[in-house]
Design an enzyme around this catalytic site. Structure first.
Site, PDB file in Angstrom:
ATOM      1  CB  SER B  47      50.671  40.035  40.330  1.00 27.03           C
ATOM      2  OG  SER B  47      51.358  41.076  40.935  1.00 27.03           O
ATOM      3  CD  GLU B  48      49.948  45.112  44.743  1.00 30.13           C
ATOM      4  OE1 GLU B  48      49.446  44.765  45.839  1.00 30.13           O
ATOM      5  OE2 GLU B  48      50.583  46.263  44.841  1.00 30.13           O
TER       6      GLU B  48
END
Lengths: 221, 223
Positions: B47-48
């Site tokens: 996840s960024e």
């Protein structure tokens, strides 16, 4: 003796002037230094340029600062996010300027500022509208875009724990932009849930070393 | 014609994720893919906002407000997972460390151009997030989208009409009607839903399609 603790949030944001360029940490509302931003609102400072991944959530923190029309320009990657109505209203009125930056470029521009790098080439945004007007260079057959460092007058960040030197640890995904923003501003102000005695943080797990941090204020959350 | 539901498209895309892959799922439809990773495969979701080893949504009572995904929904961390800061999250993306990004799209072109960040509506501010970073940084880009807009317009086009996220990056397209590969020889249809013939699929697609000799029927379990 080194002691970066200040007595309250008002003292923490003291000296930030009208027209300043600021970094606000957080991804959505997670990791956002809401108490410090509230102190900034209370200080009356205005005409700010703010770099932040999003544009504020609900009506607190950055959203409230925008609602009160203190932000002249926002530099962000994703302004339309959960409950960003304060920004959207200001934007529709033409009351705020938007510089849209791809998220990784935003982060890397701050890292470059922190690392003393004068600019960098990235493939991100090559050939798109967001690269218009920017210098490009072909490296190994691929087009890269030149991006500049993003340096700020001050960064407002949030951590879980700090000691009086300003060593910081974070909690889960609330870490997000906090460490990189701590590298990219002249004045770095951290609000923390808990102040702990010097030497009690495991040196192997300190994420932001104290050299990057100027002021610490305990806010209890 | 037996179209796939959104969850069934996500199921189909999940079947192609190999054991051991490090994968970023874009916000929206691709997020659903995490529900359908085949049993026995270990897939590490990135996840960024600084997570590797992202798990499913939390059970009631297990929610943690400091643990969110890229869409800002609550999530969980699997054993082996790790937290890191944004610059490292995007170093992983931009430096070619992710095996795969599965992204949503407004449009894809026959050259594999991707448009997924703005529809240029003057009334709404644009948002790019991590889309341009993922599009050029992940080792492989696949997209998941509805084959046509609500008005019936094709989303798989000769050229994208919306501004590009990146040019020539998409390798595979999953829709409610078909699985299509983007190749040097153009768009190759690998799978089609039952009750749709190739002429019917072409009619719903602006770009020219070719049907693979070994094409298969696209079916998904109820999801």
């Amino acid at each position: 003796m080194i002691d970066k603790r200040v007595k309250d949030v008002a003292a923490a944001v003291a000296g930030i002037k009208d027209g300043a360029t600021l970094l606000f940490a957080g991804f959505g509302a997670v990791g956002e230094p809401v108490e410090l931003i509230q102190a900034l609102i209370d200080s009356g400072v205005r005409n700010l340029t703010v770099a932040c991944n999003n544009s504020g959530t609900g009506e607190v923190g950055l959203a409230k600062l925008i609602k009160e029309r203190r932000v002249r320009k926002i530099i962000c990657s994703f302004p339309r996010t959960s409950d960003s109505h304060c920004f959207e209203e200001a934007y529709a009125e033409g009351a705020i300027e938007l510089e849209l930056v791809p998220q990784g470029t935003l982060s890397e521009r701050m890292r470059a500022a922190g690392a003393g790098i004068g600019g960098f080439y990235t493939r991100t945004s090559a050939g798109t509208k967001l690269a218009r007007g920017k210098e490009t260079r072909v490296i190994d057959g691929k087009e890269y875009v030149l991006e500049s460092p993003l340096k700020a007058d001050a960064a407002l960040i949030k951590a879980l724990k700090a000691d009086r030197w300003g060593n910081l640890v974070y909690r889960k995904s609330a870490r997000n932009f906090n460490p990189v923003m701590a590298m990219a501003a002249d004045l770095v102000i951290a609000q923390v849930k808990e102040l702990v005695p010097l030497g009690s943080l495991d040196p192997e797990t300190i994420v932001t070393p104290s050299i990057f941090v100027d002021r610490i204020v305990e806010v209890g959350r | 014609m037996k179209q796939l539901s959104r969850r069934q498209i996500a199921w189909r895309a999940a079947q192609d994720i190999r054991d051991g892959a490090y994968v970023n799922l874009g916000i929206g439809l691709p997020t659903l893919v995490s529900d359908f990773i085949p049993k026995g495969r270990e897939v590490v979701l990135h996840s960024e906002n600084g997570i590797l080893g992202m798990g499913p949504a939390p059970e009631k009572g297990e929610e943690d407000p400091d643990l969110i995904n890229a869409g800002k929904g609550l999530t969980t961390l699997l054993p082996g997972g790790a937290f890191f800061h944004h610059n490292d999250a995007f170093l992983m993306i931009r430096g070619g460390h992710l095996d795969l990004a599965l992204l949503g799209a407004y449009e894809v072109s026959e050259e594999g151009d991707l448009a997924n960040w703005t529809v240029e509506d003057p009334n709404t501010p644009p948002g790019v997030g991590g889309a341009m970073d993922l599009a050029v940084g992940a080792r492989e880009i696949r997209v998941i989208l509805e084959h046509n807009t609500k008005e019936g317009a094709p989303r798989i086009r000769k050229r994208c009409h919306y501004p590009l996220t990146a040019a020539g990056v998409v390798k595979r397209i999953y829709t409610n009607l078909a699985v299509i590969d983007v190749t040097r020889d153009g768009l190759i249809t690998r799978e089609m839903v039952p009750g749709l013939d190739f002429a019917g699929l072409q009619e719903r697609t602006e770009a020219r399609l070719t049907l693979a000799n070994d094409w298969r029927v696209l079916e998904a379990p109820a999801a």
